[in-house]
Design an enzyme around this catalytic site. Structure first.
Site, PDB file in Angstrom:
ATOM      1  N   GLU A 262       0.844  -1.201   0.000  1.00  0.00           N
ATOM      2  CA  GLU A 262       0.000   0.000   0.000  1.00  0.00           C
ATOM      3  C   GLU A 262       0.875   1.245   0.000  1.00  0.00           C
ATOM      4  O   GLU A 262       1.967   1.216   0.562  1.00  0.00           O
ATOM      5  CB  GLU A 262      -0.859   0.044   1.285  1.00  0.00           C
ATOM      6  CG  GLU A 262      -1.757  -1.144   1.466  1.00  0.00           C
ATOM      7  CD  GLU A 262      -2.349  -1.213   2.876  1.00  0.00           C
ATOM      8  OE1 GLU A 262      -2.310  -0.206   3.608  1.00  0.00           O
ATOM      9  OE2 GLU A 262      -2.849  -2.289   3.227  1.00  0.00           O
TER      10      GLU A 262
ATOM     11  N   LYS B  25       2.406   4.540   1.371  1.00  0.00           N
ATOM     12  CA  LYS B  25       2.554   5.048   2.736  1.00  0.00           C
ATOM     13  C   LYS B  25       2.242   6.539   2.691  1.00  0.00           C
ATOM     14  O   LYS B  25       3.012   7.325   2.139  1.00  0.00           O
ATOM     15  CB  LYS B  25       3.971   4.790   3.243  1.00  0.00           C
ATOM     16  CG  LYS B  25       4.162   5.157   4.698  1.00  0.00           C
ATOM     17  CD  LYS B  25       5.499   4.635   5.192  1.00  0.00           C
ATOM     18  CE  LYS B  25       5.679   4.834   6.680  1.00  0.00           C
ATOM     19  NZ  LYS B  25       5.543   6.223   7.121  1.00  0.00           N
TER      20      LYS B  25
ATOM     21  N   ASP C 208       1.841  10.298   3.753  1.00  0.00           N
ATOM     22  CA  ASP C 208       2.610  11.157   4.649  1.00  0.00           C
ATOM     23  C   ASP C 208       1.674  12.136   5.345  1.00  0.00           C
ATOM     24  O   ASP C 208       1.476  13.267   4.911  1.00  0.00           O
ATOM     25  CB  ASP C 208       3.679  11.904   3.842  1.00  0.00           C
ATOM     26  CG  ASP C 208       4.760  12.459   4.745  1.00  0.00           C
ATOM     27  OD1 ASP C 208       4.741  12.152   5.954  1.00  0.00           O
ATOM     28  OD2 ASP C 208       5.615  13.201   4.241  1.00  0.00           O
TER      29      ASP C 208
ATOM     30  N   GLU D 151      -4.874   7.469   8.006  1.00  0.00           N
ATOM     31  CA  GLU D 151      -4.000   8.632   7.967  1.00  0.00           C
ATOM     32  C   GLU D 151      -4.788   9.881   7.573  1.00  0.00           C
ATOM     33  O   GLU D 151      -5.491   9.886   6.569  1.00  0.00           O
ATOM     34  CB  GLU D 151      -2.904   8.339   6.936  1.00  0.00           C
ATOM     35  CG  GLU D 151      -1.659   9.139   7.080  1.00  0.00           C
ATOM     36  CD  GLU D 151      -0.687   8.599   8.149  1.00  0.00           C
ATOM     37  OE1 GLU D 151      -1.034   7.644   8.879  1.00  0.00           O
ATOM     38  OE2 GLU D 151       0.401   9.185   8.250  1.00  0.00           O
TER      39      GLU D 151
ATOM     40  N   TYR E 128      -6.659   2.491   6.564  1.00  0.00           N
ATOM     41  CA  TYR E 128      -5.811   1.363   6.169  1.00  0.00           C
ATOM     42  C   TYR E 128      -5.966   0.118   7.044  1.00  0.00           C
ATOM     43  O   TYR E 128      -5.428  -0.927   6.720  1.00  0.00           O
ATOM     44  CB  TYR E 128      -4.343   1.758   6.029  1.00  0.00           C
ATOM     45  CG  TYR E 128      -3.714   2.434   7.245  1.00  0.00           C
ATOM     46  CD1 TYR E 128      -3.532   1.758   8.433  1.00  0.00           C
ATOM     47  CD2 TYR E 128      -3.288   3.759   7.160  1.00  0.00           C
ATOM     48  CE1 TYR E 128      -2.958   2.373   9.518  1.00  0.00           C
ATOM     49  CE2 TYR E 128      -2.707   4.392   8.248  1.00  0.00           C
ATOM     50  CZ  TYR E 128      -2.546   3.690   9.433  1.00  0.00           C
ATOM     51  OH  TYR E 128      -1.988   4.307  10.512  1.00  0.00           O
TER      52      TYR E 128
ATOM     53  N   LYS F  80      11.056   2.947   2.421  1.00  0.00           N
ATOM     54  CA  LYS F  80      11.085   4.392   2.219  1.00  0.00           C
ATOM     55  C   LYS F  80      11.664   4.737   0.853  1.00  0.00           C
ATOM     56  O   LYS F  80      12.660   4.147   0.435  1.00  0.00           O
ATOM     57  CB  LYS F  80      11.943   5.042   3.316  1.00  0.00           C
ATOM     58  CG  LYS F  80      11.309   5.027   4.686  1.00  0.00           C
ATOM     59  CD  LYS F  80      10.073   5.900   4.710  1.00  0.00           C
ATOM     60  CE  LYS F  80       9.620   6.259   6.100  1.00  0.00           C
ATOM     61  NZ  LYS F  80      10.332   7.238   6.807  1.00  0.00           N
TER      62      LYS F  80
ATOM     63  N   CYS G 235      32.803  25.345  25.446  1.00  0.00           N
ATOM     64  CA  CYS G 235      31.372  25.451  25.160  1.00  0.00           C
ATOM     65  C   CYS G 235      31.076  26.859  24.632  1.00  0.00           C
ATOM     66  O   CYS G 235      31.439  27.840  25.284  1.00  0.00           O
ATOM     67  CB  CYS G 235      30.577  25.172  26.433  1.00  0.00           C
ATOM     68  SG  CYS G 235      28.821  25.518  26.247  1.00  0.00           S
TER      69      CYS G 235
ATOM     70  N   CYS H  34      28.738  28.680  27.542  1.00  0.00           N
ATOM     71  CA  CYS H  34      29.198  29.033  28.886  1.00  0.00           C
ATOM     72  C   CYS H  34      30.718  29.160  28.988  1.00  0.00           C
ATOM     73  O   CYS H  34      31.239  29.563  30.021  1.00  0.00           O
ATOM     74  CB  CYS H  34      28.682  28.030  29.907  1.00  0.00           C
ATOM     75  SG  CYS H  34      29.481  26.422  29.794  1.00  0.00           S
TER      76      CYS H  34
ATOM     77  N   CYS I 124      29.897  19.558  26.801  1.00  0.00           N
ATOM     78  CA  CYS I 124      30.181  20.591  27.785  1.00  0.00           C
ATOM     79  C   CYS I 124      29.919  19.946  29.142  1.00  0.00           C
ATOM     80  O   CYS I 124      28.815  19.468  29.403  1.00  0.00           O
ATOM     81  CB  CYS I 124      29.242  21.780  27.564  1.00  0.00           C
ATOM     82  SG  CYS I 124      29.148  22.861  28.992  1.00  0.00           S
TER      83      CYS I 124
ATOM     84  N   CYS J 288      25.828  25.580  32.894  1.00  0.00           N
ATOM     85  CA  CYS J 288      25.682  25.987  31.491  1.00  0.00           C
ATOM     86  C   CYS J 288      24.220  26.327  31.205  1.00  0.00           C
ATOM     87  O   CYS J 288      23.333  25.478  31.332  1.00  0.00           O
ATOM     88  CB  CYS J 288      26.158  24.863  30.576  1.00  0.00           C
ATOM     89  SG  CYS J 288      25.934  25.228  28.838  1.00  0.00           S
TER      90      CYS J 288
HETATM   91  S1  IVH Z   1      -0.046   0.351   8.767  1.00  0.00           S
HETATM   92  C1  IVH Z   1       2.009  -0.641  12.955  1.00  0.00           C
HETATM   93  N1  IVH Z   1      -0.492   1.448   6.454  1.00  0.00           N
HETATM   94  O1  IVH Z   1       3.009   5.136   8.791  1.00  0.00           O
HETATM   95  C2  IVH Z   1       1.546   0.560  12.281  1.00  0.00           C
HETATM   96  N2  IVH Z   1       0.554   2.762   8.116  1.00  0.00           N
HETATM   97  O2  IVH Z   1       5.627   4.633   9.982  1.00  0.00           O
HETATM   98  C3  IVH Z   1       0.773   0.061  11.134  1.00  0.00           C
HETATM   99  N3  IVH Z   1       1.050   5.052   7.433  1.00  0.00           N
HETATM  100  O3  IVH Z   1       2.015   5.370  12.119  1.00  0.00           O
HETATM  101  C4  IVH Z   1       0.443   1.104  10.253  1.00  0.00           C
HETATM  102  N4  IVH Z   1       0.243   4.896   5.400  1.00  0.00           N
HETATM  103  O4  IVH Z   1       0.603   6.586  10.437  1.00  0.00           O
HETATM  104  C5  IVH Z   1       0.001   1.621   7.679  1.00  0.00           C
HETATM  105  N5  IVH Z   1      -0.960   2.272   4.350  1.00  0.00           N
HETATM  106  C6  IVH Z   1      -0.472   2.456   5.584  1.00  0.00           C
HETATM  107  C7  IVH Z   1       0.082   3.690   5.992  1.00  0.00           C
HETATM  108  C8  IVH Z   1       0.589   3.804   7.282  1.00  0.00           C
HETATM  109  C9  IVH Z   1       0.826   5.697   6.279  1.00  0.00           C
HETATM  110  C10 IVH Z   1       1.717   5.643   8.626  1.00  0.00           C
HETATM  111  C11 IVH Z   1       1.021   5.360   9.928  1.00  0.00           C
HETATM  112  C12 IVH Z   1       2.067   4.811  10.840  1.00  0.00           C
HETATM  113  C13 IVH Z   1       3.323   5.199  10.147  1.00  0.00           C
HETATM  114  C14 IVH Z   1       4.420   4.212  10.485  1.00  0.00           C
END
Ligand code: IVH
Length: 622
Positions: free
Chosen positions: A59, A61, A63, A119, A171, A259, A353, A356, A371, A377
């Site tokens: 799926e 991810k 943001d 999300e 999700y 990522k 430092c 300080c 420091c 400090c």
């Molecule tokens: S599953 C165990 N599915 O990514 C957490 N997360 O880095 C399972 N996120 O906190 C999450 N798209 O907020 C899942 N298709 C997706 C997602 C997703 C974005 C976010 C989610 C999670 C974070 C983890």
């Protein structure tokens, strides 16, 4: 219509919501080899043959920021932010204004009691329009769509949230009703049927090759999507396997985030400054000619430490390539030496430092310079206070960085205990405080209330708030669970600390140094006279007959790997030990069990075979 959905009047702050199941994070993979390793680990854990394919649901991810939505009989009744994963904020009124979030579910086959997770995000174009409007009105700009979404969701006045273009992708979901789903694929299908938006394109990948193909497809699509994605989430599709895999620390073993590569840009280093942190560590930071990268304007990058600057030979005036990925602080990837002028000099890291003037030390085997003027400090003192009031610690809203700095400079605040005496009428400045420029009587009384409210503090947050080197939220929780109260913690020995799983020798030493320091003891004693410590409570506190018990596995188990067996026991609150003694409560014996089984028989300890163990687990898990 969103305006129709606006409900309650503004509240002074959000209520806290304890999540029924913790909201976890995901492990990150940065190469496909790591996805392969992730699957290998899962196969070993599940005792599956090496050559078997485990289908993955892939799926996008998204943001944004995660949210949890509760439905009772199909009606949206409660929505919360993730918070620290255990406790979030009740933002129901705000979530009701998000148009992808159904207030009433469609179809009729949803479970009576349903928790949907997903999300909250802001589409790119909407984000740009919002920022343009704010600029016209002279307001501050949001750095990126994610920050805009977070800022909009955490508005105390839901009529403001209603005007923000927030959206939601679901999700996952969970329910206490008997589970009918077999796969993550079913989950996504049901979510759509019940009226949720689900991010596209997702794909069921039968093989690793298909998972890789999906990655290439999605990376190519990325610029054309209406919202930001920062990678892919791969989830083992079979939910029965997911349950068996469970979690390790704060991440599940069944899912992983892949990522996308960080975006890069070229710019110039205009200056290098040194920041002093709460533990005294000196961190060099590059001040950059502002440049747009990964959807944000970047004007600073961390240079980590002295060695890093030397290794990359980063100098003031250099042209550099920087990169930024997701949440990560922008970094300098390389210096473009061919573009270097003749008038640059290697950077000289200070020996004192910068705040300080105290000499700095470098610990053996460590790269960071520190420091060592812990109590003299100003930078360290202020950073400690910032940490103390931060959300995962005392969570004192209304005492932001600027205020802390001012209060410190004015001499009103030196140590955490002073925070609780800020409004003490006996103090000369308690009136001055109310007349501070830029804030009215209202802000002062809000702050006073926030301070009072924070005086009842769970033990784990108290430990975290102390800002002990290396003791983060997770470790603080382990300590709170083990020691229960400050008196016991202050009596901790090295030996005892090392019996706690998750605490290593380095952490234990830093902790002991803190606990034994007389100045720190003084500060903590002062602090304790102002607050009440609430005993630590675990989220999943369903009483289990195994909780607190010691279990030993011996012999070879047929259907379970040792790690899965261990995880099962730990999930039910048991401790797993490698040897049988009088302290053992239960022995699970597989085939060819030898001396440990004999010992258990002699000691009269309860013994189960693998089938009996599985029966016990099933009963407790359902
Ligand atoms: S599953 C165990 N599915 O990514 C957490 N997360 O880095 C399972 N996120 O906190 C999450 N798209 O907020 C899942 N298709 C997706 C997602 C997703 C974005 C976010 C989610 C999670 C974070 C983890």
């Amino acid at each position: 219509s969103p305006s129709y959905r606006v409900g309650s009047p503004p509240a002074p702050e959000f209520d806290k919501v304890q999540h029924r199941r913790p909201m976890l994070s995901l492990d990150n993979a940065f190469s496909f080899q790591e996805i392969q390793q992730f699957l290998d680990r899962a196969r070993r854990f599940l005792k599956l043959p090496e050559n078997i394919d485990i289908p993955l649901m892939a799926e996008p991810k998204i943001d944004g920021l995660s949210a949890s939505l509760h439905y009772q009989k199909g009606h949206f009744v409660l929505g919360a932010t993730r918070g620290d994963g255990q406790v979030g904020e009740n933002v129901t009124a705000n979530l009701k204004t998000v148009r992808d979030i159904p207030l009433i579910l469609q179809e009729e086959d949803f479970p009576e009691d349903l928790e949907v997770r997903g999300e909250v995000y802001m589409p790119r174009l909407d984000f740009e329009t919002l920022n343009q409007n704010r600029q016209k009105e002279g307001g501050s700009l949001f750095a990126n769509p994610r920050n805009a979404a977070a800022g909009s969701l955490r508005q105390l006045d839901s009529s403001i949230t209603a005007k923000r273009p927030l959206r939601f992708f679901a999700y996952s979901y969970d329910t206490d009703s008997p589970v009918q789903n077999q796969t993550q694929e079913d989950i996504l299908k049901n979510l759509k049927r019940w009226g949720f938006s689900v991010a596209a394109p997702s794909r069921l990948c039968e093989t690793l090759q298909e998972a890789f193909d999906y990655f290439q497809t999605l990376e190519a699509l990325r610029p054309t999507l209406g919202h930001e994605i920062d990678g892919i989430v791969y989830k083992i599709n079979d939910l029965a396997l997911q349950r068996r895999l469970g979690t390790i620390g704060r991440v599940p073993r069944h899912s992983i985030a892949f990522k996308f590569a960080a975006e890069q840009a070229e710019t110039t280093v205009e200056d290098i400054i040194i920041q002093v942190g709460r533990t005294g560590v000196l961190t060099p930071v590059a001040c950059l000619k502002p440049v747009f990268v990964g959807g944000v304007m970047v004007s600073r990058a961390t240079l980590h430490n002295e060695e890093e600057i030397q290794r990359k030979d980063i100098r003031v005036g250099d042209a550099v390539v920087i990169q930024r990925a997701g949440d990560v602080i922008p970094q300098v990837v390389q210096v473009l030496v061919s573009k270097r002028g003749f008038d640059t000099n290697p950077f000289l890291f200070p020996d004192v430092c910068p705040v300080c003037g105290h000499s700095v030390t470098k610990m053996k085997d460590q790269v960071a310079k520190k420091c060592s003027n812990i109590f003299g400090c100003d930078a360290q003192a202020v950073e400690r206070l910032k940490h103390f009031v931060s959300r995962p610690a005392f969570d004192i809203e209304g005492l932001g960085e600027k205020h802390l700095e001012t209060f410190y400079k004015e001499g009103w605040l030196k140590t955490p205990a002073d925070i609780f005496a800020l409004f003490d009428p006996k103090r000369p400045f308690s009136q001055q405080l109310r007349q501070l420029e830029g804030w009215g009587e209202q802000s002062a009384s809000n702050l006073q209330k926030a301070i009072e409210k924070s005086q009842n503090i769970p033990f784990d947050r108290f430990i975290y708030a102390l800002g002990i080197p290396q003791i983060g939220q997770v470790t603080a929780r382990l300590l709170a669970k083990h020691y229960k109260n400050p008196e016991a913690l202050w009596k901790a020995s090295l030996e005892d600390l090392l019996t706690i799983e998750g605490i290593g020798p380095g952490m234990a030493q830093d902790l002991l140094a803190f606990l034994q320091d007389l100045d720190q003891q003084h500060i903590v004693k002062d602090l304790l006279s102002h607050i009440v410590i609430v005993p630590y409570q675990e989220t999943q506190s369903q009483a289990s007959p195994l909780s607190g018990k010691t279990v030993v596995f011996t012999g070879s188990l047929e259907n379970l790997s040792r790690s899965e067996a261990k995880a099962q026991a730990e999930r039910l609150g048991a401790k797993v030990s490698g040897s049988v003694s009088k302290k053992t409560d239960l022995v699970v014996a597989g085939a060819e069990a030898g001396s440990k089984l004999k010992m258990a028989q002699e000691l009269g300890i309860k013994i189960l075979n693998e089938q009996e163990w599985m029966a016990l687990i099933d009963e407790k898990a359902s």
